[in-house]
Scaffold this motif. Structure first.
Motif, PDB file in Angstrom:
ATOM      1  N   HIS A 122       0.812  -1.216   0.000  1.00 30.36           N
ATOM      2  CA  HIS A 122       0.000   0.000   0.000  1.00 30.36           C
ATOM      3  C   HIS A 122       0.847   1.268   0.000  1.00 30.36           C
ATOM      4  O   HIS A 122       0.338   2.362   0.259  1.00 30.36           O
ATOM      5  CB  HIS A 122      -0.949   0.004   1.202  1.00 30.36           C
ATOM      6  CG  HIS A 122      -2.016  -1.045   1.117  1.00 30.36           C
ATOM      7  ND1 HIS A 122      -1.805  -2.347   1.510  1.00 30.36           N
ATOM      8  CD2 HIS A 122      -3.282  -0.986   0.636  1.00 30.36           C
ATOM      9  CE1 HIS A 122      -2.908  -3.057   1.301  1.00 30.36           C
ATOM     10  NE2 HIS A 122      -3.819  -2.258   0.768  1.00 30.36           N
ATOM     11  N   SER A 176      -1.325  -0.733  -3.948  1.00 27.23           N
ATOM     12  CA  SER A 176      -2.663  -1.309  -3.816  1.00 27.23           C
ATOM     13  C   SER A 176      -3.582  -0.334  -3.085  1.00 27.23           C
ATOM     14  O   SER A 176      -3.134   0.468  -2.258  1.00 27.23           O
ATOM     15  CB  SER A 176      -2.594  -2.633  -3.048  1.00 27.23           C
ATOM     16  OG  SER A 176      -1.769  -3.569  -3.716  1.00 27.23           O
ATOM     17  N   VAL A 184      -8.004   1.407  -3.082  1.00 27.08           N
ATOM     18  CA  VAL A 184      -9.375   1.476  -3.591  1.00 27.08           C
ATOM     19  C   VAL A 184      -9.532   2.762  -4.399  1.00 27.08           C
ATOM     20  O   VAL A 184      -9.086   3.832  -3.970  1.00 27.08           O
ATOM     21  CB  VAL A 184     -10.398   1.451  -2.433  1.00 27.08           C
ATOM     22  CG1 VAL A 184     -11.819   1.564  -2.983  1.00 27.08           C
ATOM     23  CG2 VAL A 184     -10.243   0.196  -1.604  1.00 27.08           C
ATOM     24  N   GLU A 194     -13.738   0.237  -6.738  1.00 29.45           N
ATOM     25  CA  GLU A 194     -13.070  -1.002  -7.107  1.00 29.45           C
ATOM     26  C   GLU A 194     -11.659  -1.063  -6.498  1.00 29.45           C
ATOM     27  O   GLU A 194     -10.987  -0.042  -6.344  1.00 29.45           O
ATOM     28  CB  GLU A 194     -12.971  -1.130  -8.631  1.00 29.45           C
ATOM     29  CG  GLU A 194     -14.316  -1.352  -9.309  1.00 29.45           C
ATOM     30  CD  GLU A 194     -14.179  -1.580 -10.801  1.00 29.45           C
ATOM     31  OE1 GLU A 194     -14.977  -2.350 -11.351  1.00 29.45           O
ATOM     32  OE2 GLU A 194     -13.269  -0.974 -11.414  1.00 29.45           O
ATOM     33  N   LYS A 195     -11.247  -2.273  -6.155  1.00 33.28           N
ATOM     34  CA  LYS A 195      -9.920  -2.473  -5.584  1.00 33.28           C
ATOM     35  C   LYS A 195      -8.892  -2.692  -6.701  1.00 33.28           C
ATOM     36  O   LYS A 195      -9.184  -3.329  -7.705  1.00 33.28           O
ATOM     37  CB  LYS A 195      -9.908  -3.691  -4.650  1.00 33.28           C
ATOM     38  CG  LYS A 195     -10.736  -3.504  -3.384  1.00 33.28           C
ATOM     39  CD  LYS A 195     -10.628  -4.732  -2.488  1.00 33.28           C
ATOM     40  CE  LYS A 195     -11.429  -4.533  -1.211  1.00 33.28           C
ATOM     41  NZ  LYS A 195     -11.332  -5.727  -0.315  1.00 33.28           N
ATOM     42  N   GLU A 209      -4.609  -3.641  -7.344  1.00 31.59           N
ATOM     43  CA  GLU A 209      -3.380  -4.153  -6.757  1.00 31.59           C
ATOM     44  C   GLU A 209      -2.193  -3.383  -7.316  1.00 31.59           C
ATOM     45  O   GLU A 209      -2.250  -2.827  -8.409  1.00 31.59           O
ATOM     46  CB  GLU A 209      -3.218  -5.647  -7.052  1.00 31.59           C
ATOM     47  CG  GLU A 209      -4.285  -6.536  -6.426  1.00 31.59           C
ATOM     48  CD  GLU A 209      -4.249  -6.517  -4.909  1.00 31.59           C
ATOM     49  OE1 GLU A 209      -3.137  -6.353  -4.336  1.00 31.59           O
ATOM     50  OE2 GLU A 209      -5.324  -6.655  -4.278  1.00 31.59           O
TER      51      GLU A 209
END
Length: 308
Positions: free
Chosen positions: A173, A223, A225, A263-264, A266
């Motif tokens: 992240h 990563s 959202v 949406e997520k 990566e």
């Protein structure tokens, strides 16, 4: 008697004397026998000297042979040690390569490139550097031939790998990779700059401009959202990603967006294609970042060198 020799032998006690007679031929035989005996003794003495010299020579050769055998034994031991050392080095190198691949996967690094150790701003701990992606265990490009140094490198790499595992979520992240997979110099840096639309006024540029061809792939640098995905009058087709812990990244002037709000994504996902939308003077990617709502230089998270 003619042609005969008489020998008298008188005992010391004046006992009866004894006499012997030999002929001339017998005399010659006696003399020949004495000469032969003398020659035999000389031959035996010479042979004894020869044997003595031969034995000494063979002893010297045996000593040299024993020395060679000892040297060969020492060399065999050294060869065995080197073989064992070579096997250990091979195993260590194999382990290093395995750890490098695992670390590249965790840090989302491109195996075709060789990162280098770098820090941004003030000194930081290894844990912080790894989580930000600014420290790399692959800095040394020098060929290492010292087994002890290879062992130390392996130990250091193992420490980095363990550290990366402990901070894997934080690394995922943290926007530590470059949003483009092409080499691109920064066309406009973070901070105050001259107005690109003319005049002599200055404006604050809250990101970096990365020139690239229209339609170049844009990747998520961490990563998170998607918090914004749509058209903005300044940044054109814009996508923003919330990475948690107050960190956000911004990707502007795109021609096409691939993710929607909520949406997520990566780290390393393809999220958009670059363009020239919004307030722009040419095809490029505007890349920005915020920490707790405050705009910061997005390249502070990476080991990207502005002068390429």
């Amino acid at each position: 008697m003619k042609n005969k020799y008489t020998f008298l032998m008188i005992p010391p006690d004046h006992g009866p004397a004894r006499q012997f007679q030999i002929t001339l031929k017998g005399k010659r035989l006696v003399i020949s026998g004495l000469c032969s005996f003398a020659l035999l003794m000389v031959g035996l003495f010479s042979y004894n000297l020869y044997l003595s010299h031969t034995v000494q020579s063979q002893q010297a050769q045996l000593a040299a042979l024993e020395q060679l055998q000892q040297e060969n034994k020492t060399k065999d031991q050294e060869i065995a040690r080197l073989k064992e050392e070579s096997l250990q080095v091979t195993q260590d190198i194999s382990r290093i390569q395995d750890l490098e691949l695992k670390l590249m996967s965790i840090l989302n690094l491109d195996p075709s490139k060789t990162p280098s150790f770098s820090t941004t701003g003030t000194k930081t701990t290894a844990s912080a550097e790894l989580s930000r992606g600014t420290a790399s265990p692959f800095a040394s490009q020098t060929f290492i031939s010292d087994p002890e140094q290879i062992s130390r490198e392996l130990s250091l790499l193992q420490d980095y790998y363990n550290l990366a595992l402990d901070n894997q979520e934080e690394i995922k992240h943290t926007p530590s990779i470059f949003p483009l997979k092409i080499e691109a110099a920064v066309a406009s840096e973070f901070g105050y700059r001259r107005n690109p639309f003319g005049g002599y006024s200055k404006e604050f540029h809250n990101g970096v401009d990365l020139p690239c061809n229209y339609g170049t792939e844009v990747y998520a640098t961490a990563s998170g959202v998607v918090s914004v995905s749509g058209y903005d009058r300044v940044y054109g087709y814009l996508i923003e990603i919330d990475h948690g812990d107050g960190i956000e990244t911004i990707y502007g002037h795109n021609s096409r967006l691939l993710f929607k709000v909520g949406e997520k994504v990566e780290k390393g996902d393809l999220i958009a294609y670059s363009g020239n939308s919004g307030r722009s003077t040419g095809a490029h990617l505007h890349y920005g970042a915020r920490i707790n709502g405050k705009t910061v230089d997005p390249l502070q998270f990476t080991d990207f060198t502005k002068e390429q």
